[in-house]
Design a protein around this motif. Structure first.
Motif, PDB file in Angstrom:
ATOM      1  N   ARG A 112     -33.573  -9.050 -60.031  1.00 27.59           N
ATOM      2  CA  ARG A 112     -33.775  -7.609 -60.192  1.00 27.59           C
ATOM      3  C   ARG A 112     -34.187  -7.233 -61.606  1.00 27.59           C
ATOM      4  N   GLU A 172     -39.668  -7.158 -65.175  1.00 23.15           N
ATOM      5  CA  GLU A 172     -40.815  -6.755 -64.380  1.00 23.15           C
ATOM      6  C   GLU A 172     -41.468  -7.927 -63.665  1.00 23.15           C
ATOM      7  N   VAL A 225     -38.612  -4.835 -56.335  1.00 19.98           N
ATOM      8  CA  VAL A 225     -39.347  -3.713 -55.745  1.00 19.98           C
ATOM      9  C   VAL A 225     -38.884  -2.454 -56.464  1.00 19.98           C
ATOM     10  N   ARG A 226     -39.807  -1.764 -57.110  1.00 21.31           N
ATOM     11  CA  ARG A 226     -39.451  -0.600 -57.920  1.00 21.31           C
ATOM     12  C   ARG A 226     -40.005   0.681 -57.309  1.00 21.31           C
ATOM     13  N   SER A 227     -39.214   1.744 -57.389  1.00 19.68           N
ATOM     14  CA  SER A 227     -39.664   3.049 -56.923  1.00 19.68           C
ATOM     15  C   SER A 227     -40.607   3.663 -57.955  1.00 19.68           C
ATOM     16  N   VAL A 246     -35.061  -0.068 -59.468  1.00 22.19           N
ATOM     17  CA  VAL A 246     -35.164  -1.216 -58.577  1.00 22.19           C
ATOM     18  C   VAL A 246     -34.518  -0.845 -57.240  1.00 22.19           C
ATOM     19  N   ALA A 251     -44.428  -6.608 -52.743  1.00 20.02           N
ATOM     20  CA  ALA A 251     -43.463  -5.784 -53.483  1.00 20.02           C
ATOM     21  C   ALA A 251     -44.038  -4.392 -53.725  1.00 20.02           C
ATOM     22  N   ALA A 252     -45.302  -4.316 -54.096  1.00 18.88           N
ATOM     23  CA  ALA A 252     -45.936  -3.007 -54.327  1.00 18.88           C
ATOM     24  C   ALA A 252     -46.017  -2.209 -53.030  1.00 18.88           C
ATOM     25  N   ALA A 272     -42.590  -0.944 -52.203  1.00 21.46           N
ATOM     26  CA  ALA A 272     -42.207   0.130 -53.132  1.00 21.46           C
ATOM     27  C   ALA A 272     -42.655   1.481 -52.600  1.00 21.46           C
ATOM     28  N   ARG A 273     -43.866   1.520 -52.037  1.00 22.34           N
ATOM     29  CA  ARG A 273     -44.345   2.787 -51.455  1.00 22.34           C
ATOM     30  C   ARG A 273     -43.552   3.143 -50.199  1.00 22.34           C
ATOM     31  N   ALA A 314     -39.989   4.356 -51.317  1.00 19.77           N
ATOM     32  CA  ALA A 314     -39.944   5.428 -52.333  1.00 19.77           C
ATOM     33  C   ALA A 314     -39.206   6.649 -51.800  1.00 19.77           C
TER      34      ALA A 314
END
Length: 347
Positions: free
Chosen positions: A279, A282, A307-309, A314, A339-340, A343-344, A347
């Motif tokens: 986690r 980046e 995976v980031r909002s 995270v 992961a991107a 993230a969507r 979100a």
């Protein structure tokens, strides 16, 4: 043994090393000097190539599984290659469409995440892993079921019909009337809210003394609320898809390793802890073989990405697990893209 940085290898050694690693990752078989002389444009004799391979073996970058079998990269060699020589290949348009298509099919978030993980598994020929927070249900009802003089079962029912329960240790002075009063109050306050929203409202009312409860029922409400608050933010969902892909055509030569890996995949808590360790930061984390204790026995590699909002938090970790001879140059960017995409979705 200290592994030399890539800059300390001669051009000839780097070229031979790259060919051995790329051939091994492609075929899974040790590579001999005659093979290198035939497939490369190095203009070196097999004897010269053998000398270079011997030097690389002494550096701890290559190893011979048995006499006259050619060389294959060690885990240290793979690490050097991944960190210093690998040229990543971005996912193709078809691969990106396959991942995004699974994520965009609608339905509950956990099902969409599972579909996306399955797509990653299929494209990478690995087992797909994802660790995401458990979605909080919208709550409908709360109750207490007495178990003994000092314990009760706190039962939470969601709008979707889900039921969770926890054992609560009762404060002194609790009787059946207090149990019912606390349950009625919490049900009226919880209905239509998530746990986090309900917790905020109940805490506000209790702090402002707006709850029409006696002291025993108030203590029970606080105890019942606490039992979910303790783990409400730490209930991740681990999804594993595509274990069968780990049994490929080369796996029949090493069934013990595959059996060990499949056994290790049953340890969901240990895998969750491993993914959770990725986690921070980046960058994509790559664990090769014994670098990770969990999969050291099976000699497997794990590639994981946070995976980031949109605000940088995270919200999960996605990755794959497979043999150490993964196509890292292809799989690492694929994990990044997944992961991107997640993230969507999250979100």
């Amino acid at each position: 043994m200290t592994i030399p940085p890539i800059s300390e290898l001669t051009d000839r050694a780097r070229d031979v090393f790259r060919i051995v690693v790329e051939s091994y990752l492609d075929t899974g078989a040790p590579v001999g000097s005659r093979t290198i002389s035939k497939i490369s444009a190095l203009n070196l004799s097999p004897a010269s190539i053998r000398n270079v391979m011997q030097d690389l073996e002494e550096f701890g970058l290559l190893a011979a599984p048995h006499t006259s079998a050619g060389r294959m990269p060690t885990e240290s060699g793979l690490r050097l290659f991944v960190d210093g020589m690998m040229q990543a290949n971005e996912p193709s348009a078809e691969e990106r469409a396959a991942i995004e298509g699974r994520a965009g099919q609608g339905g509950p978030v956990e099902e969409a995440v599972a579909r996306t993980t399955a797509a990653l598994s299929g494209l990478s020929a690995c087992a797909g892993l994802v660790l995401v927070p458990k979605a909080e249900p919208v709550l409908r009802q709360f109750g207490f079921v007495p178990l003994s003089q000092d314990r009760a079962l706190a039962v939470l029912v969601g709008e979707d019909g889900s039921v969770e329960n926890r054992v609560v240790h009762l404060p002194g002075g609790i009787d059946s009337h207090a149990l019912q009063q606390a349950a009625n109050y919490m049900s009226s306050m919880l209905a239509g809210l998530t746990l986090a929203q309900a917790r905020t409202r109940i805490e506000r009312d209790l702090n402002q003394h707006r709850a029409a409860l006696d002291s025993a029922a108030t203590a029970l409400v606080e105890r019942g609320l606490a039992v979910w608050s303790e783990d409400g933010d730490h209930r991740p969902v681990l999804i594993v898809r595509g274990q069968a892909r780990l049994i490929d055509t080369t796996a029949t030569e090493d069934l013990d390793r595959v059996r060990q890996l499949l056994d290790e995949l049953e340890g969901k808590e240990e895998i969750a802890r491993l993914l959770d360790s990725a986690r921070e930061g980046e960058a994509t984390r790559i664990f090769i073989g014994s670098e990770n204790k969990l999969f050291a026995l099976s000699g497997s590699s794990v590639i994981a990405k946070p995976v980031r909002s949109l605000d940088g938090r995270v919200v999960g970790v996605v990755g794959v697990i497979g043999p150490t001879r993964l196509n890292y140059a292809r799989v690492v960017p694929m994990v990044d893209f997944t992961a991107a995409t997640l993230a969507r979705l999250l979100a």
